[in-house]
Structure formats: structure tokens, C-alpha cells
Enzyme design. Structure first.
Site, short mmCIF file in Angstrom:
data_model
loop_
_atom_site.label_atom_id
_atom_site.label_comp_id
_atom_site.label_asym_id
_atom_site.label_seq_id
_atom_site.Cartn_x
_atom_site.Cartn_y
_atom_site.Cartn_z
CB SER A 481 -0.94 -0.01 1.21
OG SER A 481 -0.21 -0.01 2.43
CG ASP A 482 4.29 1.53 2.60
OD1 ASP A 482 4.27 0.51 1.89
OD2 ASP A 482 5.01 1.64 3.61
CB CYS A 483 5.56 0.23 -2.30
SG CYS A 483 6.59 -0.44 -0.98
CD GLU A 486 5.32 7.52 0.30
OE1 GLU A 486 5.44 8.57 -0.34
OE2 GLU A 486 4.91 7.51 1.49
#
Length: 753
Positions: A481-483, A486
Site C-alpha cells: 500500500s505505501d509503496c 509513494e
């Protein structure tokens, strides 16, 4: 020029063919142990190592001849990674924060690799290499001499200088897991039992009670090697994979790393594979215990574990289940039909993992186990075994201390996305000097977006991945999710600027948004790879012992905040109308979770970086993205106060990894550049009004910058599962660039003495 490029390419192809066979160019294999540690003092020539980056796939190669050296010159990045002189000249002494940021960007730009990404070691855990070396040994894979030498050199370099042991990670106290496994590794790679360093390590291991006190994963590997009896290992039956999906403990509900480690572990254990004894393994069996091997009642040590390893003690419930499996299920109820069916289905899932990742696998632990499972099922000469042999090199990394094993096949997408954001955040992106670097980085992210879902993804329990980005490469192929957030932010930030190509189409950007919107949990928060599928009560079944919060996915502030900032940027700057109601609702619920997760003292506990400094930066950034700042929100002000109360006398911040293990802020003995920059960014995002404490921190960061624009490597930066630390060495470039540039934008780039 054409001739040189062709020669370089030919040299690279030759090495790829050699590595594909699991051999060095001269076919060298592991040497027999020599007395007095003679073999263990060897070192390869660092000038002969080269890093090859093929669309993000990173492998190290050792050149054998002078002709090959001429055909494949060593790059600045190679020399930097190996600790050699880069030859880069001193830069003008910076007078302002923006000067300092430019110097850092100038240095870091020289480390960009041809596909557009950045590379680095992703080490720290000390239990990865032993699993690989044991797998190589039992699959009779020839280990090139230069690799053997450099692995030994790294393990010795990371030996505890006082007690001679090894810990769970490079900064951890000595444990049975680290000491037993790395002792065995060194012996398998030819180190003599008479080497004074091994004598010291053996003494520490015995002081800790010997290998019978190892945690579950170590006992599994020692059993595979034939250096421990199978009855010592608590069972992991493949029958678990036959449970219906509605069962609360069905494996599809587990956290993805736990699932993919216990899958091949269960298959291998069920087949009863144990490597036949050799002269060497007979010797090792007599060295790692405190009494003769033949006198040990191994079954009585199923639950034995050293206090140094027992971070998450087994629950009473798990002990009862293990007793049932050992004393009732296995001897009386486990008929051959059930065993064969369970093994067949486990094998099918192993194959799907290999297929979905082209044998790159989720990470190095399940990669080595899948390798061994293929060796058992398909045979030593099968395609699957050969492909796994090739892929093992994706995890290996060479540095000045030797060769280590990365925690994944790299951090390519993650670090590249953050670099773009740092340069944009510093106000440097529209400077023509940095445009070629940024365009290459954008091209890399364009190439690495995952374009399709897995085949029959529901069968292998996979999350939607179309439009997502993985942590490392598209081949690895796991949605994070965060990759994804970003990478998406970086692309939108660049593509909205003039003179940058529109490489990622509107449709593909919306694919990423669509995937992110499938990942919110009922709580409003976001986990890492998947939505939460099981109850926290599953931690009662945590059999790993050395890790915490490992059985299921959890809401993480880092992941939740990343999604909030990505969705807010998309709606604000790209397409305000696309799925507006759903995005607004998702952001609202996520922000509510972020505020709920904040502690009374104003902090957020980080799960992927150390620790409160890391999570606090992302939390305040995300709240700023929805209009909450120091002047209009008491919760933001409380978050700023938490940081300001912990500023050190030199102006910086320093947080120990003990914050992660203990769950409370633990001050490091000295301030840290990376953590200081995290806090600077947090305060600037929150629009904290007072300049003096931030400028004091900026002064500290600038004061530690070297003449060439770089910074020294300080303490370890990352963490996973609360107890194991992991390195992010590129952070010492990325976050100073961003922090210094943001300060300059906010306060007019003043001269800082």
C-alpha cells in the site's frame, strides 16, 4: 564507443551464464577447512566486483581476467558500495541549507544506476545467509570461491567483539538463533573449528545452552542439515492448507510473510527431508551442543528456547495444539491419504508463488525454502531448481565488509520514489541540472508498475495488484500500500511539472487509485500487502518466537498516512472528479484512524522505521495534506511537542532501536542525521511557527556533511516485526535533501553557521 559497449555487454552475458549454473567462471567450489583459520583470512579483490542492474534486477559479479576488467569498467556506484574511493572531488563548502541539499543531490546522482533506480544494501538480519548456505549445501550447489570468501568475511565482521556471538540483527545482543546459525554457516563454508573466532563463538553458544535452545526456524534448518533430530521441531503440518477459508485460523488469513515461510516449511517437514550425514556435519553435530549428540533427548527440547531469543513466548494454547499434533494427530490420525493431499496442495501453492514472481519470491526466507522444496519434488536437474539457483544471487550484496543477504531483492522502487519526492520537496525539480536524473527515475517507475493481476489470484490468496508498485521490482510483484502510494505521488508530482514526459497515462494512474481503494480495512486504516484477514487473537499461534505482530496484517501509521497523502494529491492535482465520493470517504476514515492511533503523548509508534520519529513524520505530513497544522489542530500541536521535548543538546534527534522492541521512546546515545531530518520534515509539514529549534537541527545536519556532499553511515534505520532491525542506507541522502530544501523554502534559505 560501440566497441566498448559491446565488450561490456559480452562480459556481462558471460557472467550471467556462469551464475545461472551456480558456479564461478573457473568452476570453483567450497574448499575443505584448513587449520588455524588460514582460509578464513582471505579476501577477494574489491576492484574486480561489478553490480549489474537489469531493469531493477541487481546481481553482483566477480571478474576473473584483465580482459574482462577492461571490457566492464567499475562504476562510481560500484566503488561506493564496496567502500572504495569514488574519486569524486570536494564540493564548495555550503553556506545555506539549499547549498547543502544540492551537494547531497550531486553526490547521490552519481549513484543512480542505468535503469534509473538507486541500489543499496538492505541488510541487518543475521538469520538470512545461514538459510541460503544450508540450502546450497543440501542441494549440492557449487558455491563460487569468491562468494564463499566474502560471506565468511561478512559474518566474521559482524561477530560480537566481546562475547563472540551473533544476534538476530547486526545491532542486537548475541542469541542462540544468530550464534548457532552463523557458526554452522562458517563451518559449511570452510572455516576451521580451531579458528579462535569460532572457538569464542562456540563458547558463547554453549553459555546460552547450545543449539537445543534455538527458536523454531533455527531448529527447522538444523534438522534439514541433519544436525538436529526432527522430533525437536514443533510441527507445521501442511494439512493447515486444507482448512476451509471460513475457519478463523486458515492460512489465507495469516500475514503474507508468515504464510509464505510456513508453506514450504510445512511441505519440507512433511516429506521428512534430512540431508545425509557427511564428515563435516557429523563434526558440527558435536560442536553446537553442550553434550555429546548421541546423549541428547531431542524430543524433550521442542519447547526449549534461550531467554535471549524468546521475544514472543509460545502461548499455552499453542503448546496444547503442538502436544495434540505430536502425540495424537501425527501417530494416530494422520493417514497417508490426508498427508498426500495436503502435500500436493502445498506444492501447488509453492508453484504458484514461483510462477507469480518468476522465482524471485516474496523474500529470501521463503525463496530458499521454495528452492529446497523444488529440489525435493522436481529433482536436482529440474528447471525449477536451476531457476532458483539463479535467483538466489538477486538477494546477495557486496560491501566493504563482505557479502550479505538482503531482506528482499532490493529497495529499488521505494528509494527511487522517495528520491523524486525529496528533490521536488526541496524545490530543485525544475532546475535543468537535475532533470536528466529525475527523468530516468520517472522512467524506472513507469517500467516497474504492475500491469496485470496474478492468474487465479483468489486461489493463491493474492491481493489485487493491477496498477500497483512493489517494494522492489515488478517481477517480485507484490502489492504494497505505501509503496504504491509513494510511487504514485512521485509520478504525479513530476508529471505535473513543465518539461517532464507524461510516461504514466491517466488510465494507469487510475488503476493505482483503484487498487489502493480496495486496501482499506474496516477500521479505516491500511495494512501493508493486504487487508486484515484474521483476528489479533491469532498471535496466540505465533510459533516464530523471535518476532512480534507476525501472524496477521495490522493497520500501520506509515501505510495509512501514505495512502492519505497519495489520494489527497490525486484529488487535488490530477483528477478531482474521479471516484470523488469514495476517495473523500476513504480519506476521512483514514484520518480518523490516524488520530485514533496517536498516543496521549502526541506520538505514533512506527513499525517499519525507527520508530516514533519515523511514524511521526508521516503522520504530520498526512494531516498537513488535509489541511491540519500546528495553528489549527491541537493534535498536530501535540505531535510537535512530543518531538520538541526530545530534542538533544546539539539540535538533533536520536532514537534507539529499543523504541521498537520496547514500545516506548528510547533515546540513542547520540543524535542521528536521518532521524533528525525526519523530525525537521515533520515540524515543517506541521507548519510549526518557531524557526530556532528547526534551524538548530539543520545546523547539526549540515555540520556532519562531508566535503563531497555525503554523510557517514550512522545507526540502523529500519525495523520489521518489532524485534528485527534492517538497513536503509540511502536514507542518509534522501531525507537530508528533502529536509534541508524544505527549510530553505520555508525560511528563505538563510546562511547557517
Amino acid at each position: 564507443m560501440t566497441c566498448t559497449v559491446t565488450q561490456t555487454h559480452c562480459a556481462q552475458v558471460k557472467f550471467l551464464m556462469a551464475y545461472a549454473r551456480g558456479k564461478s567462471l573457473n568452476g570453483a567450489s567450497v574448499k575443505e577447512p584448513l587449520a588455524n583459520g588460514e582460509l578464513d583470512d582471505q579476501q577477494t579483490d574489491p576492484a574486480r566486483w561489478r553490480l549489474l542492474d537489469e531493469r531493477g534486477r541487481q546481481t553482483w559479479h566477480y571478474l576473473q581476467s584483465d580482459d574482462e576488467l577492461k571490457a566492464w569498467p567499475q562504476s562510481i556506484a560500484d566503488r561506493y558500495f564496496l567502500g572504495l574511493s569514488t574519486g569524486l572531488p570536494p564540493l564548495p563548502k555550503p553556506e545555506t541549507p539549499l547549498d547543502s541539499a544540492r551537494n547531497a543531490a550531486a553526490y547521490f546522482s552519481k549513484l543512480q544506476l542505468p535503469p534509473g533506480n538507486w541500489a543499496c544494501e538492505y541488510g541487518g538480519p543475521m538469520f538470512l545467509l545461514p538459510g541460503l548456505v544450508i540450502t546450497w549445501y543440501v542441494t549440492k550447489t557449487q558455491i563460487p570461491e569468491h562468494i564463499s570468501i566474502e560471506i565468511r568475511r561478512y559474518i566474521f565482521a559482524r561477530q560480537h567483539p566481546v562475547d563472540g556471538g551473533w544476534g538476530l540483527h547486526i545491532e542486537g545482543a548475541s542469541s542462540v538463533f544468530g550464534t548457532a546459525m552463523n557458526y554452522v554457516l562458517l563451518r559449511l563454508l570452510g572455516a576451521s573449528e580451531e579458528d579462535k573466532r569460532l572457538v569464542k563463538a562456540r563458547g558463547m553458544l554453549h553459555k546460552l545452552g547450545g543449539a537445543v535452545n534455538a527458536p523454531h526456524w533455527a531448529k527447522f534448518w538444523l534438522t534439514v542439515l541433519g544436525c538436529m533430530e526432527p522430533e525437536t521441531v514443533n510441527p507445521v503440518p501442511p494439512e493447515l492448507w486444507l482448512l476451509p477459508d471460513w475457519v478463523p485460523i486458515a492460512p489465507w488469513r495469516w500475514w503474507i510473510h508468515m504464510r509464505h515461510v510456513f508453506l514450504p516449511m510445512s511441505y519440507i517437514s512433511s516429506t521428512g527431508f534430512t540431508f545425509p550425514l557427511t564428515t563435516l556435519t557429523r563434526q558440527i553435530r558435536e560442536e553446537i551442543y553442550t553434550q555429546p549428540y548421541s546423549s541428547i533427548n531431542f524430543a524433550s527440547h521442542r519447547n526449549s528456547i534461550s531467554p535471549a531469543d524468546n521475544y514472543h513466548p509460545k502461548s499455552t494454547i499453542l503448546n496444547i495444539i503442538n502436544q495434540f499434533l505430536v502425540n495424537v494427530w501425527n501417530p494416530y490420525l494422520r493417514i497417508d491419504f490426508i498427508r498426500r493431499r495436503a502435500e500436493d496442495w502445498a506444492w501447488e501453492l509453492i508453484q504458484r508463488e514461483d510462477e507469480n514472481t518468476d522465482f524471485a519470491n516474496l523474500g529470501p526466507v521463503n525463496a530458499t525454502m521454495n528452492f529446497l522444496a523444488c529440489y525435493i519434488h522436481d529433482g536436482p536437474d529440474s528447471y525449477s531448481v536451476e531457476r532458483h539457483r539463479q535467483r538466489m544471487h538477486d538477494f546477495l550484496w557486496v560491501k566493504n565488509e563482505g557479502m550479505l543477504m538482503n531482506g528482499t531483492n532490493g529497495v529499488q522502487t521505494w528509494d527511487t520514489a522517495f528520491l523524486i519526492q525529496a528533490v521536488v520537496g526541496a524545490g530543485l525539480a525544475q532546475d535543468p541540472k537535475w532533470r536528466p536524473m529525475l527523468v530516468k527515475a520517472l522512467e524506472f517507475l513507469d517500467d516497474q508498475q504492475i500491469r496485470q493481476d496474478c492468474r487465479e489470484q483468489d486461489v493463491c490468496y493474492r491481493q489485487r495488484r493491477k496498477g500497483a508498485w512493489a517494494f522492489s521490482t515488478r517481477e517480485q510483484g507484490y502489492t504494497v500500500s505505501d509503496c504504491t502510494s509513494e510511487a504514485l505521488k512521485s509520478i504525479i508530482l513530476l508529471q505535473r511539472l513543465p518539461h517532464f514526459p507524461q510516461l504514466v497515462s491517466d488510465e494507469r494512474i487510475k488503476d493505482a487509485i483503484d487498487t489502493l481503494l480496495t486496501m482499506q480495512n474496516d477500521s479505516g486504516g491500511f495494512a501493508s500487502y493486504e487487508t486484515i484477514r484474521g483476528s489479533q487473537y491469532m498471535e496466540y499461534l505465533n510459533a516464530a518466537e523471535v518476532f512480534g505482530r507476525i501472524m496477521i496484517e495490522y493497520d500501520y501509521p506509515e501505510c495509512t498516512t501514505a495512502v492519505v497523502t497519495a489520494l489527497a494529491l490525486f484529488s487535488r492535482s490530477h483528477d478531482p472528479s474521479y471516484r470523488k465520493a469514495e476517495i473523500d470517504q476513504t480519506i476521512t476514515q483514514a484520518v480518523a484512524w490516524i488520530l485514533k492511533d496517536q498516543r496521549r503523548d502526541g506520538s505514533w509508534y512506527g513499525s517499519w522505521g525507527i520508530c516514533f520519529s519515523y511514524a511521526g513524520m508521516f503522520a504530520l505530513e498526512s494531516l498537513a495534506s488535509v489541511g491540519r497544522n500546528y495553528s489549527n489542530d491541537d493534535r498536530v500541536a501535540l505531535g510537535c511537542k512530543f518531538f520538541l521535548d526530545r530534542q538533544m543538546s546539539d539540535g538533533g534527534w536520536g532514537e534507539s532501536y529499543k523504541s521498537c522492541t520496547d514500545g516506548v521512546y528510547s533515546q540513542h546515545e547520540s543524535s542521528q542525521v536521518v532521524q533528525t531530518c525526519w523530525v525537521i520534515i515533520a515540524l515543517l509539514e506541521a507548519q510549526y511557527p518557531e524557526r530556532e529549534p528547526i534551524e538548530k537541527a539543520v545546523r547539526m545536519v549540515m555540520g556532519r556533511q562531508r566535503e563531497d556532499g555525503s554523510w557517514e553511515q550512522e545507526a540502523i534505520e529500519g525495523v520489521f516485526n518489532k524485534s528485527c532491525m534492517i538497513s536503509y542506507p540511502n536514507y542518509k541522502f534522501i531525507f537530508p535533501i528533502k529536509a534541508l530544501g524544505m527549510f530553505a523554502k520555508r525560511f528563505g534559505n538563510p546562511k547557517v553557521q
